[in-house]
Design a protein around this motif. Structure first.
Motif, mmCIF file in Angstrom:
data_model
loop_
_atom_site.group_PDB
_atom_site.id
_atom_site.type_symbol
_atom_site.label_atom_id
_atom_site.label_comp_id
_atom_site.label_asym_id
_atom_site.label_seq_id
_atom_site.Cartn_x
_atom_site.Cartn_y
_atom_site.Cartn_z
ATOM 1 N N UNK A 48 23.762 -44.545 -64.613
ATOM 2 C CA UNK A 48 22.702 -45.393 -64.072
ATOM 3 C C UNK A 48 23.030 -45.654 -62.612
ATOM 4 N N UNK A 49 22.087 -45.379 -61.729
ATOM 5 C CA UNK A 49 22.350 -45.444 -60.286
ATOM 6 C C UNK A 49 21.614 -46.590 -59.592
ATOM 7 N N UNK A 50 21.330 -47.654 -60.303
ATOM 8 C CA UNK A 50 20.516 -48.718 -59.703
ATOM 9 C C UNK A 50 21.272 -49.655 -58.754
ATOM 10 N N UNK A 51 22.587 -49.782 -58.967
ATOM 11 C CA UNK A 51 23.310 -50.848 -58.274
ATOM 12 C C UNK A 51 23.219 -50.756 -56.749
ATOM 13 N N UNK A 52 23.389 -49.527 -56.223
ATOM 14 C CA UNK A 52 23.429 -49.373 -54.769
ATOM 15 C C UNK A 52 22.111 -49.788 -54.114
ATOM 16 N N UNK A 56 21.250 -53.132 -51.475
ATOM 17 C CA UNK A 56 20.638 -53.182 -50.144
ATOM 18 C C UNK A 56 19.381 -54.049 -50.148
ATOM 19 N N UNK A 57 18.794 -54.244 -51.305
ATOM 20 C CA UNK A 57 17.610 -55.111 -51.379
ATOM 21 C C UNK A 57 17.975 -56.590 -51.333
ATOM 22 N N UNK A 58 19.069 -56.969 -52.026
ATOM 23 C CA UNK A 58 19.320 -58.408 -52.198
ATOM 24 C C UNK A 58 20.450 -58.965 -51.349
ATOM 25 N N UNK A 59 21.220 -58.069 -50.719
ATOM 26 C CA UNK A 59 22.319 -58.627 -49.912
ATOM 27 C C UNK A 59 21.718 -59.451 -48.775
ATOM 28 N N UNK A 60 22.433 -60.522 -48.429
ATOM 29 C CA UNK A 60 21.922 -61.375 -47.367
ATOM 30 C C UNK A 60 20.815 -62.310 -47.828
ATOM 31 N N UNK A 61 20.464 -62.264 -49.103
ATOM 32 C CA UNK A 61 19.404 -63.148 -49.585
ATOM 33 C C UNK A 61 20.011 -64.298 -50.396
ATOM 34 N N UNK A 62 21.286 -64.548 -50.151
ATOM 35 C CA UNK A 62 21.954 -65.632 -50.860
ATOM 36 C C UNK A 62 22.363 -65.284 -52.272
ATOM 37 N N UNK A 68 28.020 -53.987 -54.318
ATOM 38 C CA UNK A 68 27.258 -53.216 -55.317
ATOM 39 C C UNK A 68 28.047 -52.995 -56.605
ATOM 40 N N UNK A 69 29.350 -52.862 -56.475
ATOM 41 C CA UNK A 69 30.152 -52.656 -57.682
ATOM 42 C C UNK A 69 29.982 -53.826 -58.655
ATOM 43 N N UNK A 70 29.898 -55.036 -58.094
ATOM 44 C CA UNK A 70 29.710 -56.212 -58.953
ATOM 45 C C UNK A 70 28.368 -56.151 -59.673
ATOM 46 N N UNK A 71 27.359 -55.623 -58.979
ATOM 47 C CA UNK A 71 26.055 -55.469 -59.647
ATOM 48 C C UNK A 71 26.184 -54.483 -60.803
ATOM 49 N N UNK A 72 26.907 -53.369 -60.522
ATOM 50 C CA UNK A 72 27.143 -52.380 -61.576
ATOM 51 C C UNK A 72 27.816 -53.012 -62.783
ATOM 52 N N UNK A 73 28.812 -53.842 -62.513
ATOM 53 C CA UNK A 73 29.513 -54.526 -63.604
ATOM 54 C C UNK A 73 28.534 -55.381 -64.419
ATOM 55 N N UNK A 92 33.294 -46.503 -58.261
ATOM 56 C CA UNK A 92 33.020 -46.588 -56.821
ATOM 57 C C UNK A 92 32.027 -47.667 -56.476
ATOM 58 N N UNK A 93 30.977 -47.299 -55.748
ATOM 59 C CA UNK A 93 30.045 -48.304 -55.245
ATOM 60 C C UNK A 93 29.056 -48.799 -56.303
ATOM 61 N N UNK A 94 29.342 -48.587 -57.567
ATOM 62 C CA UNK A 94 28.467 -49.187 -58.577
ATOM 63 C C UNK A 94 27.774 -48.219 -59.520
ATOM 64 N N UNK A 95 28.213 -46.964 -59.548
ATOM 65 C CA UNK A 95 27.663 -46.043 -60.553
ATOM 66 C C UNK A 95 28.065 -46.518 -61.936
#
Ligand code: ARG
Length: 593
Positions: A48-52, A56-62, A68-73, A92-95
């Motif tokens: 599943x490749x959604x995290x990356x 980029x959509x939600x960073x900086x939005x609090x 991204x790895x944390x999103x993957x987790x 890696x970056x959230x795969x």
């Protein structure tokens, strides 16, 4: 709101996507995203490749996610529990790597054996499609381009039908237009008793066409009569309608010889069928301000094109484009098709782009940003070349007669089969009927496969030697591979029907697992082939499957091993999936070869 598909329905990818979607909704409720699930090349079965993208959509939005790895987790953690997935890991970056459960894979294959391959149909987003294919022109040559259109269109239709889409197979024959005045007057002149003659009397319609054209070009008096003939035909004059019908019938019986050999079903709705709808369609387009006058003709200007789309000729007659606009209107409004697919050579691409654009301007097709369907697609294909790399022709400069071409494929495959069986002393095991049917299946199948295995946009060289070879990626090789599996099962002297009920599949050996995983990818392969209108995707899968089977069979003893039952069931499942691929490609499988 669409009804949610049942648990277990659709391809593996579709099933995993549903799990991922529910996880995404829990992980990032504030954003709406489509699940991105792919087959994984290395680390796992799927990923599943959604995290990356999410990052980029939600960073900086609090967001509370650190990277991204944390999103993957979190995606992993929020996956609903299911018996599909054995384990997951985040790289890696959230795969998100997903490994499927062996038990689930084995069960999916067993269920298919019990309930039929139809349970592996993908779910497509449309209920009804028009596929406009073959579409030769009356009294003109049915050439290799039409053969390609027939083969590709039929395969697409088979793939959609397998996926439970209602397919309207349309033969948009060129049976209308100014040439009929000339043909009819020539018929009257050459055959005063034309009403009584059979189709043979006229002989080759192409020669008839050329002769009438010659007359038209060289005799002004005849030309005049021919031009009035068109008017009388279009005015509905009985005698002219009858003569028109006669000419169409003769062409049709020639086309049918090809369709019969290829086992292709088509419903003819030729250009003449849509003719009565043209005026009202033009009134509509005109009331929307789309039609303008230009140099005496009625045209639609389309952004990005130098020349406009002509919809009424200077002489007031309708043309290819006006007919196609009326046909599209009919397919959308009367037939209620959601996807309308046209199969022709790439040379016609601009025609299709232009009238699709006109339909968008008229508001017939939605803005694809808002709604995907209804939609139109042009399925273009490349040229068929001879071994000299030029446009395919037969020995002489004359065109190729398709029926003869197909008959040659059959007779060549028959003589090869006879020779091999004679050499092996096996000829005694074969009845004449078996020989006949097998050479047809192999010969016609070879022609179809040679056409379908390449990406349709590429040109390909027509070569009997190549397509009838039993080595490499050919239909003959695949027929052998399938027949061999059937023979393994036969020789085991086990009743597979019974094994299906009582036995179980296990996938402990790595080559068993690879084969099993590839088998259950079948549905997503068909889904991809339908979505992108690419039959070669199914060919590639079929070829790879036979390679994987060979590897499995080389490394895993089947008959006489402790795993015999499970492995025979894997053989059977491979044969069933291969047969379904053949079915989709319009190829008749053979069980002994
Ligand atoms: N009769 C045309 C030809 O031979 C192909 C028609 C394709 N279909 C269509 N709706 N324009 O080139």
């Amino acid at each position: 709101q669409e009804q949610e598909p049942a648990v277990g329905a659709g391809s593996v990818k579709q099933q995993l996507s549903r799990l991922v979607l529910s996880s995404l909704r829990a992980t990032v409720p504030e954003v709406e995203v489509e699940p991105m699930v792919e087959v994984s090349a290395k680390f796992a079965d799927y990923q599943c490749n959604n995290a990356m993208g999410l990052w980029s959509k939600i960073k900086g939005s609090g967001t509370s996610f650190k990277n991204p790895n944390a999103i993957g987790q979190a995606i992993t953690k929020n996956l609903p529990s299911s018996d599909i997935i054995e384990s997951t890991s985040v790289a890696g970056p959230g795969f998100v790597n997903i490994t499927l459960s062996n038990r689930w894979v084995a069960k999916r294959i067993q269920d298919m054996l019990l309930n039929g391959i139809n349970t592996w149909a993908p779910i497509l987003p449309v209920k009804r499609a028009v596929i406009d294919f073959s579409s030769p022109n009356i009294a003109k040559e049915m050439h290799v381009g039409h053969l390609r259109s027939t083969i590709i269109g039929d395969t697409l239709a088979r793939m959609f039908e397998f996926s439970n889409v209602d397919v309207l197979r349309r033969n948009h024959v060129g049976d209308w237009g100014t040439q009929f005045g000339m043909l009819i007057e020539y018929l009257f002149e050459k055959f005063p008793n034309w009403q009584e003659i059979g189709s043979q009397a006229i002989g080759d319609l192409q020669i008839f066409y050329k002769a009438s054209k010659h007359r038209f070009d060289n005799d002004p008096e005849f030309k005049e009569r021919a031009q009035q003939g068109v008017v009388r035909l279009q005015g509905g004059e009985e005698k002219y309608r009858e003569a028109w019908k006669k000419i169409c019938d003769i062409s049709r019986s020639e086309f049918d010889l090809v369709y019969k050999r290829l086992n292709v079903e088509l419903e003819e709705k030729g250009e003449s069928f849509y003719n009565p709808y043209i005026p009202q369609v033009l009134v509509e387009l005109s009331s929307k301000g789309l039609i303008q006058e230009s140099e005496g003709a009625q045209v639609i200007f389309i952004e990005g094109y130098q020349i406009p789309l002509i919809v009424v000729k200077r002489d007031g007659g309708f043309n290819y484009a006006s007919t196609d606009l009326a046909a599209l209107w009919y397919r959308l409004n009367v037939e209620k098709a959601e996807w309308i697919i046209y199969v022709t050579d790439v040379g016609q691409q601009q025609h299709f782009e232009m009238f699709f654009n006109a339909a968008k301007m008229a508001g017939w097709l939605p803005d694809p940003k808002e709604k995907k369907y209804p939609k139109t697609s042009h399925v273009g294909f490349g040229l068929v070349l001879g071994s000299d790399g030029k446009r395919f022709r037969t020995r002489s400069t004359e065109v190729v007669r398709l029926v003869e071409l197909l008959d040659e494929a059959k007779s060549r495959s028959k003589s090869e089969l006879l020779q091999r069986l004679t050499e092996n002393g096996k000829i005694v095991d074969w009845t004449d009927e078996e020989l006949e049917q097998t050479s047809e299946a192999v010969g016609y199948g070879a022609v179809k496969y040679a056409d379908l295995k390449n990406n349709r946009l590429t040109n390909y060289i027509f070569s009997f030697e190549q397509m009838l070879s039993d080595k490499g990626n050919t239909a003959v090789y695949l027929q052998y591979a399938h027949a061999r599996i059937c023979s393994i099962i036969r020789k085991s002297n086990k009743d597979v029907e019974e094994l299906k009920m009582s036995g179980a599949i296990s996938l402990d050996h790595p080559d068993e697992r690879v084969l099993g995983l590839y088998l259950i990818r079948f549905a997503e392969v068909v889904e991809e082939a339908c979505t992108n209108l690419l039959p070669n995707v199914v060919c590639e899968y079929l070829y790879n499957l036979s390679e994987m089977f060979t590897k499995f069979y080389t490394n895993c003893q089947v008959v006489g091993s402790p795993e015999e039952t499970s492995r025979l069931l894997l053989c059977q499942a491979t044969a069933v999936v291969m047969r379904q691929c053949f079915q989709l490609l319009g190829i008749t499988p053979v069980y002994k070869l």
